[in-house]
Design a protein around this motif. Structure first.
Motif, PDB file in Angstrom:
ATOM      1  N   PRO A   1       0.338  -7.819  14.032  1.00  0.00           N
ATOM      2  CA  PRO A   1      -0.054  -7.364  14.775  1.00  0.00           C
ATOM      3  C   PRO A   1      -0.013  -6.257  15.260  1.00  0.00           C
ATOM      4  CG  PRO A   1       1.923  -6.251  13.692  1.00  0.00           C
ATOM      5  CD  PRO A   1       1.469  -6.734  13.373  1.00  0.00           C
ATOM      6  N   PHE A   2      -0.826  -6.549  16.996  1.00  0.00           N
ATOM      7  CA  PHE A   2      -1.380  -5.483  17.181  1.00  0.00           C
ATOM      8  C   PHE A   2      -1.029  -4.300  16.966  1.00  0.00           C
ATOM      9  CE2 PHE A   2      -4.050  -8.665  20.124  1.00  0.00           C
ATOM     10  CZ  PHE A   2      -4.377  -9.077  18.926  1.00  0.00           C
ATOM     11  N   LEU A   3      -2.422  -3.100  16.919  1.00  0.00           N
ATOM     12  CA  LEU A   3      -1.590  -1.871  16.821  1.00  0.00           C
ATOM     13  C   LEU A   3      -2.320   0.191  16.332  1.00  0.00           C
ATOM     14  CD1 LEU A   3      -1.484  -1.159  13.296  1.00  0.00           C
ATOM     15  CD2 LEU A   3       1.013  -1.876  13.798  1.00  0.00           C
ATOM     16  N   ARG A   4      -2.674   0.451  17.040  1.00  0.00           N
ATOM     17  CA  ARG A   4      -3.032   1.785  15.909  1.00  0.00           C
ATOM     18  C   ARG A   4      -2.194   2.434  15.415  1.00  0.00           C
ATOM     19  NH1 ARG A   4      -8.164   2.439  19.076  1.00  0.00           N
ATOM     20  NH2 ARG A   4      -8.437   1.578  21.139  1.00  0.00           N
ATOM     21  N   ILE A   5      -2.777   2.966  14.447  1.00  0.00           N
ATOM     22  CA  ILE A   5      -1.970   3.615  13.049  1.00  0.00           C
ATOM     23  C   ILE A   5      -3.452   5.087  12.693  1.00  0.00           C
ATOM     24  CG2 ILE A   5      -1.517   4.484  10.473  1.00  0.00           C
ATOM     25  CD1 ILE A   5       0.164   1.666  11.727  1.00  0.00           C
ATOM     26  N   LEU A   6      -2.108   6.403  12.476  1.00  0.00           N
ATOM     27  CA  LEU A   6      -3.163   6.888  12.378  1.00  0.00           C
ATOM     28  C   LEU A   6      -1.953   8.014  11.410  1.00  0.00           C
ATOM     29  CD1 LEU A   6      -5.375   9.338  11.802  1.00  0.00           C
ATOM     30  CD2 LEU A   6      -4.214  10.582  13.579  1.00  0.00           C
ATOM     31  N   ASP A   7      -2.372   7.765   9.760  1.00  0.00           N
ATOM     32  CA  ASP A   7      -0.759   8.335   8.910  1.00  0.00           C
ATOM     33  C   ASP A   7      -1.711   9.134   8.198  1.00  0.00           C
ATOM     34  OD1 ASP A   7       1.104   8.156   8.443  1.00  0.00           O
ATOM     35  OD2 ASP A   7       1.205   6.365   7.097  1.00  0.00           O
ATOM     36  N   LYS A   8      -0.965  10.153   7.886  1.00  0.00           N
ATOM     37  CA  LYS A   8      -0.870  10.868   6.577  1.00  0.00           C
ATOM     38  C   LYS A   8       0.046  11.225   5.732  1.00  0.00           C
ATOM     39  CE  LYS A   8      -1.861  15.140   9.281  1.00  0.00           C
ATOM     40  NZ  LYS A   8      -2.270  15.867   8.874  1.00  0.00           N
ATOM     41  N   PRO A   9       0.726  11.332   4.247  1.00  0.00           N
ATOM     42  CA  PRO A   9       1.354  12.005   3.795  1.00  0.00           C
ATOM     43  C   PRO A   9       2.023  13.562   4.568  1.00  0.00           C
ATOM     44  CG  PRO A   9      -0.156  12.029   2.080  1.00  0.00           C
ATOM     45  CD  PRO A   9      -0.781  11.761   3.983  1.00  0.00           C
ATOM     46  N   ARG A  10       3.059  13.698   4.130  1.00  0.00           N
ATOM     47  CA  ARG A  10       4.035  15.062   4.872  1.00  0.00           C
ATOM     48  C   ARG A  10       3.835  15.812   3.215  1.00  0.00           C
ATOM     49  NH1 ARG A  10      10.508  16.025   6.025  1.00  0.00           N
ATOM     50  NH2 ARG A  10      10.304  17.844   6.453  1.00  0.00           N
ATOM     51  N   PHE A  11       4.013  15.083   2.096  1.00  0.00           N
ATOM     52  CA  PHE A  11       4.086  15.796   0.710  1.00  0.00           C
ATOM     53  C   PHE A  11       2.878  15.482   0.287  1.00  0.00           C
ATOM     54  CE2 PHE A  11       8.892  16.915   2.455  1.00  0.00           C
ATOM     55  CZ  PHE A  11       8.705  18.178   2.681  1.00  0.00           C
ATOM     56  N   ALA A  12       2.090  16.095  -0.552  1.00  0.00           N
ATOM     57  CA  ALA A  12       1.513  16.243  -1.582  1.00  0.00           C
ATOM     58  C   ALA A  12       1.483  15.376  -2.451  1.00  0.00           C
ATOM     59  CB  ALA A  12      -0.081  17.166  -1.550  1.00  0.00           C
ATOM     60  N   TYR A  13       2.631  16.303  -3.147  1.00  0.00           N
ATOM     61  CA  TYR A  13       3.480  15.788  -4.191  1.00  0.00           C
ATOM     62  C   TYR A  13       4.500  14.629  -4.319  1.00  0.00           C
ATOM     63  CZ  TYR A  13       5.205  15.726  -8.866  1.00  0.00           C
ATOM     64  OH  TYR A  13       5.381  15.788 -10.824  1.00  0.00           O
ATOM     65  N   ARG A  14       4.728  13.546  -4.205  1.00  0.00           N
ATOM     66  CA  ARG A  14       5.283  12.647  -3.871  1.00  0.00           C
ATOM     67  C   ARG A  14       5.554  11.619  -5.322  1.00  0.00           C
ATOM     68  NH1 ARG A  14       1.369  11.885  -0.750  1.00  0.00           N
ATOM     69  NH2 ARG A  14       0.402  10.068  -1.894  1.00  0.00           N
ATOM     70  N   GLY A  15       6.580  12.350  -5.972  1.00  0.00           N
ATOM     71  CA  GLY A  15       6.753  12.604  -7.775  1.00  0.00           C
ATOM     72  C   GLY A  15       7.898  11.581  -7.393  1.00  0.00           C
ATOM     73  N   LEU A  16       7.820  10.285  -9.392  1.00  0.00           N
ATOM     74  CA  LEU A  16       9.475  10.305  -9.585  1.00  0.00           C
ATOM     75  C   LEU A  16       9.107  10.043 -11.228  1.00  0.00           C
ATOM     76  CD1 LEU A  16      11.737   8.151  -9.870  1.00  0.00           C
ATOM     77  CD2 LEU A  16       9.888   6.423 -10.114  1.00  0.00           C
ATOM     78  N   MET A  17      10.482  10.669 -11.540  1.00  0.00           N
ATOM     79  CA  MET A  17      10.188  11.607 -13.689  1.00  0.00           C
ATOM     80  C   MET A  17      11.480  10.192 -14.092  1.00  0.00           C
ATOM     81  SD  MET A  17      12.120  12.960 -16.460  1.00  0.00           S
ATOM     82  CE  MET A  17      13.883  12.596 -15.564  1.00  0.00           C
ATOM     83  N   LEU A  18      10.829   9.922 -14.850  1.00  0.00           N
ATOM     84  CA  LEU A  18      11.301   8.807 -15.819  1.00  0.00           C
ATOM     85  C   LEU A  18      11.388   9.028 -17.111  1.00  0.00           C
ATOM     86  CD1 LEU A  18      12.029   5.917 -15.979  1.00  0.00           C
ATOM     87  CD2 LEU A  18      10.048   4.989 -16.551  1.00  0.00           C
ATOM     88  N   ASP A  19      13.240   9.487 -17.504  1.00  0.00           N
ATOM     89  CA  ASP A  19      12.910   9.700 -18.991  1.00  0.00           C
ATOM     90  C   ASP A  19      12.793   8.578 -20.091  1.00  0.00           C
ATOM     91  OD1 ASP A  19      14.287  10.375 -21.489  1.00  0.00           O
ATOM     92  OD2 ASP A  19      16.526  10.312 -20.635  1.00  0.00           O
ATOM     93  N   VAL A  20      12.081   8.686 -20.581  1.00  0.00           N
ATOM     94  CA  VAL A  20      11.736   7.546 -21.553  1.00  0.00           C
ATOM     95  C   VAL A  20      11.966   8.043 -23.169  1.00  0.00           C
ATOM     96  CG1 VAL A  20      10.132   6.161 -20.435  1.00  0.00           C
ATOM     97  CG2 VAL A  20       9.142   7.843 -21.994  1.00  0.00           C
ATOM     98  N   ALA A  21      12.947   8.737 -23.586  1.00  0.00           N
ATOM     99  CA  ALA A  21      13.186   9.696 -24.438  1.00  0.00           C
ATOM    100  C   ALA A  21      14.664   8.497 -24.900  1.00  0.00           C
ATOM    101  CB  ALA A  21      13.252  11.340 -24.294  1.00  0.00           C
TER     102      ALA A  21
END
Length: 841
Positions: free
Chosen positions: A305-325
């Protein structure tokens, strides 16, 4: 009358009796093959503090099974109350979650094709099937070398609901499933900062030219490969910067690192960014803009679709912790997670590489870490392996990432702009490391090499401290008075730096754990006493900040930023843990998880951020994906922090946490004004709240299938909250539930109808949790709905299981009480939920 036998005759008689006796019983070495076990929960009085579990042992053979020749071992995550067990047997807690069941009544046997019922009670409630025992195996008492024999025939008996009870359960789910009517889907997930829609759409075809600035050639290839993958079209390269009705990926130095612009109009598509990350995230938005119906291989055109977007993240750190132990995940399964993370603009994978139950990264200088700490089996008493845990069984295989594996993971993540942060859990949750270094100690002591033996020893062999950790371990903490402990940490960090360097991604940040060191630890350690005396300490509580300063200094020497769990920024002055502002100048970044509603620490993240610590809000209340989705028996997962469905994940307010909370984790209404005295973020605190993160602990995640079920789609809600801009309903003193519900409905509409079908196509598909079915009986009609859009409901009345060829639910079903109704939720690609059966006659 007495009959006397001469000595020789007596021996013959005994021999004959022994033969006859043995012929009536299974051979001891065969019992594990002839024994079946079922576990089920037995309902108890609602006022009872615990719940009764029942083990039924079945003799599947044609010979009696004596019970005096073997012991039954199993993992059980809840604490068993031995006082309430059947007195014919004894259950012993060994360590962690491992239990041994032995028979007190030596005359017990299980008759041919018969069973033996054994009941025991836990100290608390077991809300779902994943709380049940697992990893069943036998050991034979007559064997000198302990070996475990797996019970292959083990199953869990699930409850059978009476029709009225089932209807109540389904009606409750029906109400939970209701969303705002006629909601329109949001444009993309995650939502963008600014969007202006136009009229019409751009049609991308095999003749569409693609221009890429030289700095973005990698992203250009990535975009071209994506279009080819979903449509079969190969976009030809353009030489000019803005080809007519083509696609341009261009550099704009005015934008921030992860910021981007998208312009789609009749002239084509322009993606603008200052760096590779911005371009990559712009492409992810394009992927989301392309609806599911566009993603058919060998289409002639794709519409955007036709559009204009300006975007940036709210937070610099966007994470997931995965326990593989706790339970290992393969390199391939981790890469599948990385792909979804990148698709939804998460940028940090925190790998929990060691814990009490396993060490999962090859460290060449210390091979014992994976030789001992990388395997769990029944022969653990030798010290050459760890004990079985969380269902790993008698013959667990050695599981870890080789250096080559880990380098491959790092490169794969880097190509998708994801930083992989390794966690070396210290000083608690460290049993795998402690036991591995004990094995090393014994090896070198046997060779007469005392210096080498003590070089990396992590515990004080004279320590008589008594403690019990959160996971019921009594020997899982490093001794922080020993110089060898810091030598060990230093050696592992050097190895990690070398691995990252070999991958071309220098290690910048390392997580050194720091959570849940149990009460009582170090109190009776001679080495701790000598350290305390030398430094003039008056309490063992002073050891903790001493340790944090030591590892902070060690990390600075290695040019590493120190990350840790919240306790690193806290101390105990004798009345429990509280914020320690004295360490805020050490540059420690904290993951703060403890915000359980009703426990009093709901504002801990804000306190630490206000005190000067960089904080990543890792909300257990919203983003601990090891928690069960709902309080129903069929949903796997923990319940210690309540239950977390996708609505609860989406409703997290990072900077205004209390605004929309009215109940505690038990579902009880909070007292009026409960949050009035809680700390809010100051301006300094707001600047220090640098991100949010989800976490998947894997005690109840035995394999990749369960991992994907627990993560998806809740991780997508995490991504929405981490990237998307702050909503109006997050601000102020009053929570606007109507506006929230509209936004949530739009998110769910996009997720269910568009994003989840895409996950079924990506990487061969993901085993995401299907929506729960709701059914309401109203008068003479049945009404059905699904928990989120995108799946259809099929049903039958002829006794056959529903299939995609069965009747599809489209509206109220007029009830015929003579018929049996069977329902099933199913996706367009054939993934199906459980069958729900209702009878009314």
């Amino acid at each position: 009358m007495r009959t006397y036998f001469p000595e020789k005759g007596l021996h013959k008689l005994i021999a004959v009796c022994a033969i006859l006796f043995c012929s009536c019983f299974c051979k001891a070495a065969d019992i594990h093959q002839k024994l079946g076990i079922k576990w089920q929960l037995i309902k108890t009085d609602k006022d009872s503090p615990g719940q009764v579990s029942r083990l039924t042992l079945y003799n599947l053979s044609d010979e009696a099974i004596p019970c005096n020749k073997w012991s039954l071992w199993f993992n059980f995550i809840r604490q068993i109350n031995p006082e309430n067990a059947d007195k014919r047997f004894k259950i012993e807690h060994k360590n962690g979650d491992l239990y041994r069941l032995g028979f007190v009544d030596q005359s017990l046997s299980i008759a041919v094709r018969d069973s033996l019922v054994l009941d025991f009670m836990t100290n608390d409630r077991l809300p779902n099937f994943s709380d049940g025992p697992s990893g069943m195996y036998l050991t034979y008492l007559e064997e000198k070398e302990v070996k475990g024999y797996t019970i292959a025939d083990f199953s869990i008996i699930r409850p059978v609901y009476a029709n009225d009870e089932l209807l109540k359960k389904l009606a409750k789910q029906y109400q939970l499933n209701l969303l705002a009517e006629n909601s329109k889907p949001q444009t993309s997930i995650p939502s963008v900062l600014s969007r202006k829609a136009g009229r019409g759409s751009y049609q991308l075809s095999s003749q569409t030219l693609l221009y890429t600035d030289k700095a973005f050639e990698q992203e250009g290839r990535y975009f071209r490969d994506f279009i080819q993958q979903i449509s079969g079209m190969v976009l030809p390269a353009a030489q000019q910067r803005k080809p007519a009705r083509g696609i341009s990926i261009i550099k704009d130095a005015s934008l921030a690192e992860e910021e981007y612009r998208i312009l789609v109009d009749a002239n084509g598509i322009v993606l603008s960014a200052s760096g590779n990350k911005g371009v990559f995230y712009a492409i992810q938005t394009i992927k989301s803009l392309l609806s599911g119906e566009n993603r058919t291989v060998k289409r002639q055109a794709l519409k955007i679709p036709f559009l204009r977007i300006l975007d940036k993240p709210r937070f610099a750190y966007r994470g997931l912790m995965l326990d593989v132990a706790r339970n290992f995940q393969t390199k391939a399964s981790v890469m599948k997670v990385i792909d979804v993370m990148s698709r939804y603009k998460l940028n940090t994978l925190h790998l929990h590489l060691n814990d009490d139950e396993g060490w999962r990264l090859e460290i060449p200088a210390l091979p014992e870490l994976t030789q001992v700490g990388g395997i769990r089996n029944a022969g653990f008493a030798t010290g050459n392996s760890l004990q079985p845990a969380y269902g790993s069984g008698a013959e667990g295989k050695q599981s870890f990432y080789s250096v080559a594996d880990y380098i491959e993971i790092l490169k794969y993540a880097a190509a998708r702009h994801i930083e992989v942060i390794p966690e070396l859990e210290t000083p608690g949750h460290a049993r795998a490391a402690v036991k591995s270094m004990e094995a090393r100690y014994r090896k070198y002591m046997a060779l007469g090499k005392r210096i080498e033996a003590n070089e990396y020893l992590l515990n004080d062999l004279e320590d008589r401290s008594v403690y019990n950790s959160a996971q019921n371990w009594n020997d899982n903490v490093m001794n922080v008075a020993k110089p060898s402990t810091y030598r060990f940490i230093s050696t592992v960090l050097e190895a990690m730096k070398n691995i990252y360097a070999a991958a071309g991604k220098p290690l910048k940040r390392v997580h050194l754990g720091g959570d849940e060191v149990p009460k009582g630890v170090w109190e009776k350690s001679p080495e701790i006493r000598r350290l305390s005396d030398s430094l003039g300490m008056t309490s063992v509580n002073e050891i903790w900040p001493y340790y944090i300063r030591k590892i902070a200094h060690l990390c600075k020497e290695k040019d590493l930023e120190l990350l840790g769990w919240e306790e690193m920024g806290m101390l105990n002055k004798g009345n429990g843990m509280e914020v320690n502002p004295a360490l805020a100048d050490q540059g420690i970044q904290l993951d703060v998880w403890n915000n359980l509603v009703g426990d009093g620490q709901e504002d801990l993240a804000y306190k630490l951020a206000n005190a000067g610590y960089k904080v990543v809000f890792t909300s257990a209340n919203n983003f601990y994906f090891d928690l069960a989705w709902a309080d129903v028996y069929e949903e796997p997962g923990h319940s210690w922090a309540g239950f977390t469905d996708i609505r609860k994940a989406y409703s997290f307010l990072p900077a205004n946490y209390f605004l929309n909370i009215s109940k505690n984790n038990s579902g009880t209404d909070l007292a009026p004004g409960y949050f009035d005295q809680k700390v809010r973020l100051t301006e300094l605190g707001k600047a220090n709240l640098i991100g949010i993160k989800g976490a998947l602990w894997t005690e109840k995640v035995p394999d990749q299938e369960r991992m994907e079920y627990m993560l998806f789609p809740r991780v997508i809600a995490l991504a929405e909250r981490a990237w998307g801009a702050e909503h109006s309903w997050e601000k102020g003193e009053d929570f606007n539930r109507e506006d929230f519900s509209k936004d949530y409905a739009a998110f769910m509409k996009k997720l269910g109808t568009d994003e989840l079908p895409k996950l079924e196509l990506l990487n061969g598909g993901y085993g995401y949790r299907l929506p729960a079915l709701g059914i309401k009986l109203e008068g003479a009609s049945l009404f059905c709905n699904a928990e989120y859009p995108g799946a259809d409901i099929f049903y039958t009345t002829d006794g056959k299981a529903p299939t995609a060829a069965s009747a599809k639910y489209k509206g109220a079903i007029i009830l015929d009480k003579e018929k049996t109704y069977q329902f099933k939720v199913m996706t367009s690609r054939g993934r199906a939920g459980d069958i729900i059966t209702l009878k009314f006659n």
